[in-house]
Design a protein around this motif. Structure first.
Motif, short mmCIF file in Angstrom:
data_model
loop_
_atom_site.label_atom_id
_atom_site.label_comp_id
_atom_site.label_asym_id
_atom_site.label_seq_id
_atom_site.Cartn_x
_atom_site.Cartn_y
_atom_site.Cartn_z
N GLY A 1 0.86 -1.18 0.00
CA GLY A 1 0.00 0.00 0.00
C GLY A 1 0.89 1.23 0.00
N GLU A 2 0.65 2.13 0.95
CA GLU A 2 1.48 3.32 1.09
C GLU A 2 2.74 3.05 1.91
N ASP A 3 2.80 1.90 2.57
CA ASP A 3 3.91 1.59 3.47
C ASP A 3 5.09 0.93 2.73
N PHE A 4 6.24 0.95 3.42
CA PHE A 4 7.42 0.21 2.96
C PHE A 4 7.78 -0.79 4.05
N VAL A 5 8.11 -2.01 3.64
CA VAL A 5 8.43 -3.07 4.60
C VAL A 5 9.82 -3.63 4.30
N TRP A 6 10.65 -3.69 5.33
CA TRP A 6 11.96 -4.33 5.26
C TRP A 6 11.88 -5.63 6.06
#
Length: 340
Positions: free
Chosen positions: A107-112
């Motif tokens: 979505g609008e988020d970034f995940v590491w």
């Protein structure tokens, strides 16, 4: 997938260069580190000598490409959506080993997530995964704003040049050569009078030799003040090149004080007190000048210390003559005179 948000930020960091007692050296690198929940991500990796891809000494085009890659504006450089988070500070070759992670948009988020130690194109999470790190979910606006600021010219200016001033030209010449070897530019001058302000702005530190008098020191400070240049001043403790290199490296450290790993060093005749904020490898070296101004070097300690304050025994020889102690981690260095 992680549900809670972690904060994301960036901060200037340094891989401290240095001159080793065996004649070797360690290259100085300035870079931008990732700050996750207010703490450098690198510190979670224990004893790792590495830099992020956002190194301040790479060409602008490469720096920009790294930033856009982390913004997911270009395909992942490694299979499985993996990106290099930290690499070798000497050559940045994947074969030397690197910390990688899967970076994806949600979505609008970034995940590491799925952090791993990797030496070829494919990561083995079971064997080399960092199972206690992540996953981290970052708010898209915060993440984009931090990285985009680097593209707007907000990347830290390393200013990796130092001005050396003093009466002992031979010592300053050796110091300049040592600094250039580790990647720090150095110029030698008798004083700073008459130097244009534009030239003074290119220096991150000014080193005044031990033989420089108070009048010379005051004149140098006034010259930089008149030019409106905030610069770190280093008062050389002794004509010992590795010691002066360590003092210079400490002065060039622009990382926020609250985000440093090595935070304290004091020394007396019998012991040195070292304070670190997270587990890391620490080396402790003592330098002593005898009555004939000869330098004696003692390797005191080389090992991993847990977070906290530690007392380490010094060699009895440090009680004779003028003595100094240098403490190093991969990212920082501190110097202390031995008190009696």
């Amino acid at each position: 997938m992680c549900a809670e948000y972690a904060t994301f930020g960036l901060a200037p960091a340094m891989r401290a260069g240095g001159v080793r007692n065996d004649g070797g050296y360690q290259v100085h690198r300035d870079f931008v580190d990732f700050i996750v929940d207010g703490r450098p991500l690198l510190f979670r990796l224990s004893d790792l000598d590495a830099v992020s891809p956002l190194a301040s000494d790479v060409p602008p085009a490469i720096f920009t490409a790294q930033v856009r890659s982390l913004l997911l504006e270009s395909p992942a450089p490694l299979p499985g959506g993996r990106y290099v988070v930290y690499g070798c500070p000497e050559c940045e070759d994947l074969a030397c080993g690197a910390v990688t992670a899967v970076i994806r948009g949600d979505g609008e988020d970034f995940v590491w997530r799925d952090f791993a130690w990797q030496t070829d194109e494919h990561a083995d999470l079971e064997l080399n995964g960092y199972h206690g790190i992540g996953p981290f979910r970052f708010r898209g606006a915060e993440y984009r704003a931090a990285l985009s600021a680097l593209l707007d010219g907000s990347a830290p200016d390393p200013r990796r040049r130092v001005l050396l001033i003093g009466a002992r030209v031979a010592v300053l010449a050796k110091l300049a050569a040592a600094l250039r070897t580790i990647g720090v530019g150095a110029d030698i001058a008798q004083d700073a009078d008459g130097v244009p302000a534009d030239e003074l702005r290119g220096y991150g530190a000014v080193v005044l030799g031990h033989a420089a008098g108070e009048r010379e020191r005051a004149a140098v400070r006034r010259a930089f003040e008149r030019a409106g240049v905030p610069v770190a001043h280093v008062d050389g403790l002794a004509p010992i090149v590795p010691l002066l290199v360590a003092q210079t490296e400490h002065a060039l450290d622009r990382s926020p004080a609250g985000q440093r790993r090595l935070t304290g060093l004091t020394a007396t005749d019998g012991s040195a007190d070292v304070e670190v904020t997270s587990a890391c490898r620490v080396t402790l070296t003592a330098y002593r000048l005898d009555r004939l101004s000869r330098t004696h070097t003692h390797e005191i300690f080389d090992g991993v210390l847990e977070a906290g304050r530690h007392r380490l025994a010094l060699d009895p020889g440090t009680a004779r003559g003028r003595s100094f102690v240098v403490a190093r981690t991969a990212g920082s260095v501190l110097v202390a005179a031995v008190r009696r």
